[in-house]
Enzyme design. Structure first.
Site, short mmCIF file in Angstrom:
data_model
loop_
_atom_site.label_atom_id
_atom_site.label_comp_id
_atom_site.label_asym_id
_atom_site.label_seq_id
_atom_site.Cartn_x
_atom_site.Cartn_y
_atom_site.Cartn_z
N LYS A 411 0.84 -1.21 0.00
CA LYS A 411 0.00 0.00 0.00
C LYS A 411 0.87 1.25 0.00
O LYS A 411 1.74 1.42 0.83
CB LYS A 411 -0.90 0.03 1.24
N THR A 445 -8.26 9.93 7.44
CA THR A 445 -7.56 8.71 6.99
C THR A 445 -7.39 7.70 8.11
O THR A 445 -6.69 6.71 7.95
CB THR A 445 -6.16 9.07 6.45
N GLY A 447 -7.88 4.58 10.09
CA GLY A 447 -8.51 3.29 9.84
C GLY A 447 -8.64 2.89 8.38
O GLY A 447 -9.35 1.93 8.07
N THR A 448 -7.94 3.58 7.49
CA THR A 448 -8.04 3.19 6.07
C THR A 448 -7.55 1.75 5.85
O THR A 448 -8.16 1.00 5.09
CB THR A 448 -7.20 4.12 5.16
N GLY A 449 -6.45 1.41 6.53
CA GLY A 449 -5.88 0.07 6.34
C GLY A 449 -6.83 -1.02 6.84
O GLY A 449 -7.04 -2.04 6.17
N CYS A 450 -7.42 -0.80 8.03
CA CYS A 450 -8.37 -1.78 8.59
C CYS A 450 -9.56 -1.93 7.65
O CYS A 450 -10.00 -3.05 7.34
CB CYS A 450 -8.91 -1.31 9.95
N1 LIG Z 1 -5.34 10.39 0.93
C1 LIG Z 1 -5.61 9.26 0.29
N2 LIG Z 1 -6.15 9.27 -0.93
C2 LIG Z 1 -6.44 8.13 -1.57
N3 LIG Z 1 -6.21 6.93 -1.07
C3 LIG Z 1 -5.65 6.82 0.15
C4 LIG Z 1 -5.32 7.98 0.90
N4 LIG Z 1 -4.79 7.59 2.08
C5 LIG Z 1 -4.80 6.24 2.07
N5 LIG Z 1 -5.30 5.77 0.91
C6 LIG Z 1 -5.51 4.36 0.55
O1 LIG Z 1 -5.93 3.71 1.72
C7 LIG Z 1 -5.42 2.38 1.75
C8 LIG Z 1 -4.67 2.17 3.05
O2 LIG Z 1 -3.40 2.69 2.86
P1 LIG Z 1 -2.34 3.05 3.96
O3 LIG Z 1 -1.03 2.93 3.28
O4 LIG Z 1 -2.68 4.36 4.55
O5 LIG Z 1 -2.56 1.89 5.01
P2 LIG Z 1 -2.29 1.82 6.56
O6 LIG Z 1 -1.14 2.67 6.93
O7 LIG Z 1 -2.23 0.40 6.90
O8 LIG Z 1 -3.60 2.44 7.18
P3 LIG Z 1 -3.94 2.48 8.74
O9 LIG Z 1 -3.29 3.72 9.24
O10 LIG Z 1 -5.41 2.58 8.80
O11 LIG Z 1 -3.39 1.26 9.35
C9 LIG Z 1 -4.58 2.24 0.50
O12 LIG Z 1 -5.35 1.63 -0.51
C10 LIG Z 1 -4.25 3.66 0.12
O13 LIG Z 1 -4.01 3.76 -1.25
C1 LIG Z 2 -7.44 -1.29 17.19
C2 LIG Z 2 -6.69 -0.73 16.05
N1 LIG Z 2 -6.33 -1.53 15.04
C3 LIG Z 2 -5.67 -1.03 13.98
C4 LIG Z 2 -5.32 0.30 13.92
C5 LIG Z 2 -4.56 0.82 12.72
O1 LIG Z 2 -4.92 2.05 12.30
C6 LIG Z 2 -5.72 1.12 15.00
N2 LIG Z 2 -5.43 2.43 15.02
N3 LIG Z 2 -6.40 0.57 16.04
MG LIG Z 3 -2.57 -0.34 8.78
#
Ligand SMILES: Nc1ncnc2c1ncn2[C@@H]1O[C@H](COP(=O)(O)OP(=O)(O)OP(=O)(O)O)[C@@H](O)[C@H]1O
Ligand SMILES: Cc1ncc(CO)c(N)n1
Ligand SMILES: [Mg+2]
Length: 734
Positions: A411, A445, A447-450
């Site tokens: 990602k 942004t 929780g985007t990854g979750c």
């Molecule tokens: N500002 C943005 N615009 C478009 N897409 C985004 C943006 N921020 C994150 N994404 C998308 O969100 C998804 C999660 O990406 P990210 O790399 O932020 O994951 P993460 O760090 O695991 O997230 P989290 O912080 O929730 O754990 C990816 O598909 C990324 O392309």
């Molecule tokens: C509980 C939990 N899982 C995952 C993340 C990752 O963003 C978070 N902030 N909190």
């Molecule tokens: Mg993440």
């Protein structure tokens, strides 16, 4: 259109470069899609193949999967675009264009192939085609329209209904369709309404599109299971049962809470085994509590002993004991789909995992089907430093994929470029699929990854493949990112709006902004304003030929009106919830007496007492204002008083500018004082403040209250028209 996603034809935009004008087609399309257009057809009869390809790339980028995208006529361009990885969903063909059979063969079974058909002979020809050749019919024209000059005779809504009833295919009504036709066409079994000028030529294409989308949603058939209800798609699996094993985020944007929302938003049944509890909000993680691993094992067994689990998403596992418990449960239960989001660091930068847990996490990788690390987590798994360029990230993903025999979704959300790429890397099958899109400017942004990982787990079941699952999950997440800030949750990185798409499509509209309400209301009284402009009274004002006795009778009525209007404004002040609004309306009430009324008295002579018997229109207007206050309170009252500012300011300024005739610019004009009063920049500032005050209240109100406000506003605008009209013609005397 995305695989497995039902095609939504409801608001179908056909582009017209001429009508889009200097704004350009891409800007108009981008706004229209934001407003709720569900499918876009690029129609450009003059572009060369090369120009068309450039346009297709640009439109596909701005549409960004939010609407389906087809091209009129040019199968060759669709094929060329697809060869370059540009997302175009299909073609729309006219009766004279390339054969639908050829298009279907070239584009494959999932593409959209639309066909224009408007006679029984056309329908008979379509009926001869193999099933699945044509996706929908474009049926029209409904009314005569200038945007297509060579159109066949208009069908009207009844003619449309006849054709729709005679075919099994979805029918989009096209040609001269206005907002007022939407409900009736939907009841006539239309699958959608096609719009050209009403959106392309609108001053605010987003607001125009939203009106059509709202009109469509409002005309939904009653939910009795009758016609028009979505049938379950044959051959589709049932509702995916998806389990999240993750940490709790009490602020609701990440972890278990985000997973359940994502699974639900994408049509799954969500379950959750809580592996850790965090105390966190949108600004950061304060502390973590980890219940005994044995208790997590009990939760997992309780679920799998009873329920068939289709997919598992794994999130924050806080320590090695917890990871071991999950690993041994996975080995025993072997769920069909396992997506592992190797949560180690939150968006806020806080570590969510202790160090020996990082080691234990590696033991989970071979048990997963897909792992979704961000840049930092990928480097930990690859046992190296975080990469700074996209190529380095993809290379690390290949190392991890090959080393553990697992698919990796790398990602790029934390890169700082204008685009955010992701890559689905499968070293076992030697495939890399890249996804990209423009960065969405937002603070939301958290929780985007979750959200992404649980969306993929759910969609992997319903769509049946990894690539479509990632593609659709990203499309959904991007829509949710776009609307996250509307939720107003927290002062740090707020959550995404998991249900943004669902709510707006289902008719639970997200609140319109103040400027959207403003544009909609101004548009709502456009016809009334045009009628005011053409009244003999206003034309006589413009060219200075209005007889003085007519003008003075108008002033006498208006003086009566203003005395009461001032009291109505004072009532708005009394009802205002906050001091600044209270002061504003009080100042307006005062200005009514010592500004406008003074002017009238200067001309007519101050009568001391009010000698005028109000005419019927005047009385009706004042009754309406008083009733609005009594019935609807503050919100309705300020909507009702607004046209008296807005229409006069607009009219005054246009008169002074000479827009309605050059005579009004002359200082010799017989009513120059009157014109100067309403064309005055100070009145413009007051009017702007009044509009902003009303729109702020309207955009915060419920749809029901907003609707009542609009009706009060419209009624006042009608009264304004009638007030002027009363003094229009000689012989019409009080
Ligand atoms: N500002 C943005 N615009 C478009 N897409 C985004 C943006 N921020 C994150 N994404 C998308 O969100 C998804 C999660 O990406 P990210 O790399 O932020 O994951 P993460 O760090 O695991 O997230 P989290 O912080 O929730 O754990 C990816 O598909 C990324 O392309
Ligand atoms: C509980 C939990 N899982 C995952 C993340 C990752 O963003 C978070 N902030 N909190
Ligand atoms: Mg993440």
């Amino acid at each position: 259109m995305t695989p497995g996603h039902p095609l939504d034809l409801s608001v179908y935009l056909v582009t017209d470069a001429g009508l889009c004008g200097e704004r350009g087609v891409a800007d108009v399309v981008s706004e229209a899609v934001a407003g709720g257009v569900s499918i876009v057809q690029l129609r450009d009869k003059h572009a060369t193949s090369e120009q068309l390809l450039v346009q297709l790339a640009e439109l596909a980028r701005v549409i960004d999967g939010r609407a389906a995208f087809v091209v009129n006529d040019r199968l060759d361009a669709v094929l060329a675009a697809r060869r370059r990885g540009i997302r175009v969903d299909g073609v729309h063909l006219g009766q004279g264009d390339a054969a639908v059979l050829e298009a279907r063969a070239a584009l494959g079974p999932d593409a959209i192939v639309g066909l224009t058909a408007n006679t029984p002979a056309h329908l008979a020809a379509v009926a001869e085609l193999p099933p699945g050749t044509v996706t929908y019919l474009g049926v029209g024209v409904i009314r005569p329209t200038p945007t297509k000059l060579d159109h066949p005779p208009a069908l009207g809504i009844d003619g449309f209904a006849e054709i729709a009833a005679a075919t099994g295919l979805p029918c989009v009504a096209i040609g001269g369709v206005g907002l007022a036709d939407v409900a009736e066409l939907r009841r006539a079994d239309a699958a959608g309404v096609a719009v050209v000028s009403a959106i392309c030529a609108a001053p605010d294409p987003s607001a125009a599109a939203r009106e059509f989308a709202d009109g469509w949603a409002a005309a939904a058939p009653m939910p009795t299971g009758g016609r028009g209800r979505a049938e379950p798609v044959k051959g589709m699996p049932g509702v995916p049962r998806v389990l999240s094993i993750a940490g709790s985020d009490p602020s609701g944007g990440a972890g278990i809470q985000a997973d359940l929302k994502s699974i639900s938003a994408l049509g799954g049944y969500g379950m959750a085994a809580i592996a850790a509890l965090t105390a966190q909000n949108t600004r950061g993680v304060r502390s973590v509590h980890v219940p005994p691993a044995a208790f997590l094992a009990e939760q997992l067994d309780a679920i799998s002993d009873d329920i068939d689990i289709d997919a598992v998403k794994i999130g924050m596992l806080a320590n090695a004991d917890v990871i071991d418990a999950v690993a041994s449960w996975l080995r025993r239960v072997r769920p069909p789909v396992v997506v592992l989001d190797p949560v180690m660091v939150a968006t806020s930068g806080d570590r969510l995992l202790d160090l020996d847990a990082e080691r234990a996490l590696r033991s989970l990788l071979p048990l997963a089907d897909l792992v979704t690390p961000n840049i930092a987590e990928l480097a930990v798994l690859a046992e190296t430093e975080p990469a700074t360029a996209w190529t380095g990230i993809v290379a690390q993903a290949e190392v991890v994929s090959a080393g553990y025999g697992v698919r990796v979704l790398a990602k790029g959300g934390h890169l700082d470029g204008a685009t955010v790429p992701d890559a689905l890397v499968d070293a076992v099958n030697a495939t890399i699929v890249e996804f990209s899109g423009d960065r969405i400017e937002t603070t939301a942004t958290h929780g985007t990854g979750c959200s992404l990982s649980s969306a993929i787990a759910t969609l992997r079941i319903s769509l049946g493949g990894w690539e479509p699952a990632v593609d659709e999950a990203r499309r959904w997440l991007r829509e949710s990112l776009r609307h996250g800030e509307e939720l107003h949750v927290g002062g740090g990185h707020g959550p995404v709006h998991h249900f943004a798409g669902l709510w707006s499509r289902g008719g639970i509209a997200t609140a319109p902004t103040a400027s959207e309400v403003e544009a909609a209301w101004w548009g709502e009284i456009a016809e009334l304003r045009a009628r005011i402009d053409s009244l003999p009274f206003v034309r006589g004002l413009a060219d200075g030929t209005l007889p003085p006795d007519v003008f003075e009778e108008y002033l006498a009525q208006d003086a009566h009106y203003l005395r009461s209007y001032s009291r109505v404004l004072a009532e708005a002040s009394r009802l205002a919830p906050e001091a600044p609004e209270q002061a504003f309306w009080a100042a307006c009430a005062q200005h009514c007496l010592d500004g406008e009324l003074e002017h009238h008295h200067d001309r007519l002579g101050d009568p001391g007492v009010d000698p005028v018997r109000p005419n019927a229109v005047n009385t009706a207007y004042l009754d309406h204002l008083v009733a609005s206050a009594a019935r609807g309170g503050y919100a309705e009252l300020i909507a009702a008083v607004l046209p008296c500012f807005w229409i006069y300011d607009d009219l005054g300024r246009r008169l002074i500018a000479g827009d309605l005739g050059p005579a009004a610019r002359s200082p010799e004009h017989p009513y120059a004082d009157w014109l100067a009063m309403y064309g005055d920049p100070a009145f413009e500032i007051t009017t702007r403040q009044a509009i902003d005050t009303v729109m702020a209240v309207a955009s915060r109100s419920t749809p029901e209250v907003r609707g009542r406000m609009l009706r009060a506003f419209r009624r006042s605008a009608e009264c304004e028209l009638a007030f002027f009209a009363f003094h229009a013609a000689p012989g019409c005397r009080t």
